[in-house]
Design a protein around this motif. Structure first.
Motif, PDB file in Angstrom:
ATOM      1  N   VAL A  84      -0.976  29.816  -3.469  1.00 23.69           N
ATOM      2  CA  VAL A  84      -1.517  30.081  -4.802  1.00 23.69           C
ATOM      3  C   VAL A  84      -0.567  29.485  -5.829  1.00 23.69           C
ATOM      4  O   VAL A  84       0.646  29.363  -5.590  1.00 23.69           O
ATOM      5  CB  VAL A  84      -1.718  31.584  -5.079  1.00 23.69           C
ATOM      6  N   ARG A  85      -1.113  29.142  -6.969  1.00 20.74           N
ATOM      7  CA  ARG A  85      -0.288  28.610  -8.057  1.00 20.74           C
ATOM      8  C   ARG A  85       0.338  29.767  -8.818  1.00 20.74           C
ATOM      9  O   ARG A  85      -0.343  30.707  -9.229  1.00 20.74           O
ATOM     10  CB  ARG A  85      -1.129  27.760  -9.005  1.00 20.74           C
ATOM     11  N   VAL A  86       1.634  29.699  -8.991  1.00 20.92           N
ATOM     12  CA  VAL A  86       2.385  30.697  -9.739  1.00 20.92           C
ATOM     13  C   VAL A  86       2.811  30.050 -11.048  1.00 20.92           C
ATOM     14  O   VAL A  86       3.436  28.981 -11.050  1.00 20.92           O
ATOM     15  CB  VAL A  86       3.621  31.179  -8.956  1.00 20.92           C
ATOM     16  N   GLY A  87       2.456  30.674 -12.160  1.00 18.51           N
ATOM     17  CA  GLY A  87       2.743  30.094 -13.456  1.00 18.51           C
ATOM     18  C   GLY A  87       4.212  30.172 -13.836  1.00 18.51           C
ATOM     19  O   GLY A  87       5.010  30.887 -13.219  1.00 18.51           O
ATOM     20  N   ALA A  88       4.549  29.429 -14.857  1.00 14.98           N
ATOM     21  CA  ALA A  88       5.919  29.441 -15.369  1.00 14.98           C
ATOM     22  C   ALA A  88       6.297  30.844 -15.826  1.00 14.98           C
ATOM     23  O   ALA A  88       5.430  31.662 -16.175  1.00 14.98           O
ATOM     24  CB  ALA A  88       6.046  28.453 -16.529  1.00 14.98           C
ATOM     25  N   GLY A  89       7.581  31.125 -15.832  1.00 16.48           N
ATOM     26  CA  GLY A  89       8.017  32.455 -16.243  1.00 16.48           C
ATOM     27  C   GLY A  89       9.524  32.557 -16.319  1.00 16.48           C
ATOM     28  O   GLY A  89      10.249  31.575 -16.124  1.00 16.48           O
ATOM     29  N   ARG A  90       9.956  33.752 -16.572  1.00 16.56           N
ATOM     30  CA  ARG A  90      11.386  34.038 -16.662  1.00 16.56           C
ATOM     31  C   ARG A  90      11.660  35.301 -15.868  1.00 16.56           C
ATOM     32  O   ARG A  90      10.932  36.291 -15.985  1.00 16.56           O
ATOM     33  CB  ARG A  90      11.786  34.249 -18.131  1.00 16.56           C
ATOM     34  N   VAL A  91      12.680  35.279 -15.020  1.00 15.75           N
ATOM     35  CA  VAL A  91      13.006  36.432 -14.204  1.00 15.75           C
ATOM     36  C   VAL A  91      14.504  36.713 -14.337  1.00 15.75           C
ATOM     37  O   VAL A  91      15.310  35.783 -14.449  1.00 15.75           O
ATOM     38  CB  VAL A  91      12.617  36.192 -12.719  1.00 15.75           C
ATOM     39  N   THR A  92      14.833  37.986 -14.339  1.00 18.17           N
ATOM     40  CA  THR A  92      16.236  38.393 -14.390  1.00 18.17           C
ATOM     41  C   THR A  92      16.641  38.925 -13.030  1.00 18.17           C
ATOM     42  O   THR A  92      16.094  39.918 -12.556  1.00 18.17           O
ATOM     43  CB  THR A  92      16.475  39.462 -15.461  1.00 18.17           C
ATOM     44  N   ARG A  99      26.238  44.438  -5.623  1.00 17.01           N
ATOM     45  CA  ARG A  99      27.626  44.355  -5.183  1.00 17.01           C
ATOM     46  C   ARG A  99      28.549  43.973  -6.340  1.00 17.01           C
ATOM     47  O   ARG A  99      29.613  44.571  -6.532  1.00 17.01           O
ATOM     48  CB  ARG A  99      27.751  43.335  -4.050  1.00 17.01           C
ATOM     49  N   THR A 100      28.157  42.960  -7.098  1.00 14.18           N
ATOM     50  CA  THR A 100      28.998  42.483  -8.198  1.00 14.18           C
ATOM     51  C   THR A 100      28.621  43.071  -9.547  1.00 14.18           C
ATOM     52  O   THR A 100      29.328  42.861 -10.529  1.00 14.18           O
ATOM     53  CB  THR A 100      28.905  40.950  -8.301  1.00 14.18           C
ATOM     54  N   ARG A 101      27.460  43.774  -9.584  1.00 16.07           N
ATOM     55  CA  ARG A 101      26.928  44.324 -10.833  1.00 16.07           C
ATOM     56  C   ARG A 101      26.664  43.228 -11.875  1.00 16.07           C
ATOM     57  O   ARG A 101      26.782  43.457 -13.073  1.00 16.07           O
ATOM     58  CB  ARG A 101      27.865  45.395 -11.404  1.00 16.07           C
ATOM     59  N   ARG A 102      26.290  42.099 -11.374  1.00 13.17           N
ATOM     60  CA  ARG A 102      26.016  40.954 -12.243  1.00 13.17           C
ATOM     61  C   ARG A 102      24.511  40.784 -12.411  1.00 13.17           C
ATOM     62  O   ARG A 102      23.740  41.042 -11.486  1.00 13.17           O
ATOM     63  CB  ARG A 102      26.613  39.691 -11.608  1.00 13.17           C
ATOM     64  N   THR A 103      24.065  40.348 -13.571  1.00 11.43           N
ATOM     65  CA  THR A 103      22.678  39.980 -13.811  1.00 11.43           C
ATOM     66  C   THR A 103      22.636  38.585 -14.428  1.00 11.43           C
ATOM     67  O   THR A 103      23.565  38.186 -15.134  1.00 11.43           O
ATOM     68  CB  THR A 103      21.965  40.974 -14.748  1.00 11.43           C
ATOM     69  N   TRP A 104      21.571  37.856 -14.149  1.00 16.69           N
ATOM     70  CA  TRP A 104      21.422  36.533 -14.731  1.00 16.69           C
ATOM     71  C   TRP A 104      19.932  36.185 -14.810  1.00 16.69           C
ATOM     72  O   TRP A 104      19.143  36.545 -13.949  1.00 16.69           O
ATOM     73  CB  TRP A 104      22.199  35.482 -13.944  1.00 16.69           C
ATOM     74  N   ALA A 105      19.570  35.501 -15.883  1.00 17.50           N
ATOM     75  CA  ALA A 105      18.181  35.141 -16.136  1.00 17.50           C
ATOM     76  C   ALA A 105      17.920  33.705 -15.703  1.00 17.50           C
ATOM     77  O   ALA A 105      18.791  32.831 -15.832  1.00 17.50           O
ATOM     78  CB  ALA A 105      17.845  35.312 -17.606  1.00 17.50           C
ATOM     79  N   VAL A 106      16.727  33.459 -15.182  1.00 18.94           N
ATOM     80  CA  VAL A 106      16.327  32.135 -14.721  1.00 18.94           C
ATOM     81  C   VAL A 106      14.960  31.797 -15.298  1.00 18.94           C
ATOM     82  O   VAL A 106      14.019  32.593 -15.193  1.00 18.94           O
ATOM     83  CB  VAL A 106      16.266  32.068 -13.179  1.00 18.94           C
ATOM     84  N   GLU A 107      14.849  30.627 -15.920  1.00 23.23           N
ATOM     85  CA  GLU A 107      13.574  30.109 -16.402  1.00 23.23           C
ATOM     86  C   GLU A 107      12.928  29.282 -15.294  1.00 23.23           C
ATOM     87  O   GLU A 107      13.601  28.453 -14.664  1.00 23.23           O
ATOM     88  CB  GLU A 107      13.770  29.244 -17.641  1.00 23.23           C
ATOM     89  N   LEU A 108      11.642  29.495 -15.060  1.00 23.36           N
ATOM     90  CA  LEU A 108      10.953  28.845 -13.946  1.00 23.36           C
ATOM     91  C   LEU A 108       9.775  28.017 -14.423  1.00 23.36           C
ATOM     92  O   LEU A 108       8.969  28.465 -15.256  1.00 23.36           O
ATOM     93  CB  LEU A 108      10.448  29.892 -12.961  1.00 23.36           C
ATOM     94  N   ALA A 109       9.662  26.820 -13.876  1.00 17.32           N
ATOM     95  CA  ALA A 109       8.466  26.010 -14.045  1.00 17.32           C
ATOM     96  C   ALA A 109       7.402  26.481 -13.054  1.00 17.32           C
ATOM     97  O   ALA A 109       7.710  27.203 -12.098  1.00 17.32           O
ATOM     98  CB  ALA A 109       8.810  24.539 -13.794  1.00 17.32           C
TER      99      ALA A 109
END
Length: 222
Positions: A10-18, A23-33
């Motif tokens: 299936v086609r998954v649209g563009a988006g942004r996921v965090t 373990r490290t308590r780190r978060t990071w955001a990723v922009e997706l095509a």
């Protein structure tokens, strides 16, 4: 939906996921095509057709006992069989793999693509109630199950949680774990806390076990 030759996506649209790591308590955001993702994990039937490995019955069961290297090799083999350009340049001499981002062939999803697709617009730990969407330790009867037996998420993707863990393309944390790759989704033997959209697991790329499989991604419009 697009089946290609056999593998339904299936086609998954563009988006942004965090993404987050406990373990490290780190978060990071990723922009997706946009991209395409398999409706189901790769099955034993398809894996056997492409690789020649016996399916050993249960053709609709997910292909398991598959290492990350096996999965990468399968992506290229299926691409060649279907007349597509392989996504990976595999260099066995120095045990490296380079991804060709211009290729139209099959590949493993990145973990950001995986989580974005798993969530399907939801923000909680799961896209539905656990027993409705996932095979896990509490309901699997201690064994792997056929793909598609549970409710899909809102984007039509089955078994994103439970049944088998799924290999992703990404290195987990190369400074600490070297070549270890990311696994997502939880498996049929896991407790409920492992079957969540945000859970990350790591393993060596040669690792094989009976609750680890994979699903495929492709470019969105090819």
């Amino acid at each position: 939906m697009n089946t290609g030759a056999e593998y339904e996506t299936v086609r998954v649209g563009a988006g942004r996921v965090t993404l987050s790591d406990r373990r490290t308590r780190r978060t990071w955001a990723v922009e997706l095509a946009p991209y395409r993702l398999g409706v189901y994990p790769v099955t034993r039937e398809l894996y056997a057709r492409v690789t020649g490995r016996p399916a050993d019955g249960g053709e609709r069961l997910p292909a398991e006992d598959v290492s990350w290297w096996d999965a990468v090799g399968f992506c290229n083999a299926l691409s060649l069989r279907d007349g597509l350009t392989p996504a990976y340049d595999v260099r066995p001499d120095d045990e490296t793999v380079a991804r060709d981002t211009s290729a139209d062939g099959y590949r493993l999803p990145t973990e950001a693509e995986w989580e974005h697709a798993c969530r399907a617009g939801t923000t909680g730990p799961r896209y539905g109630s656990l027993d409705a969407v996932a095979w896990h330790r509490g309901n699997s009867g201690g064994r792997i199950r056929e793909v598609g037996g549970k409710q899909p998420n809102a984007w039509g993707l089955h078994d994103m949680l439970g049944n088998v863990w799924e290999w992703c393309w990404d290195l987990y944390d190369p400074e600490v774990y070297g070549t270890y790759r990311v696994l997502r989704g939880g498996g049929w033997f896991d407790e409920h806390w492992s079957c969540r959209a945000s859970v990350r697991r790591r393993s060596h790329p040669t690792f094989r076990v009976d609750d680890v499989g994979f699903r495929l991604a492709r470019p969105a419009d090819r």
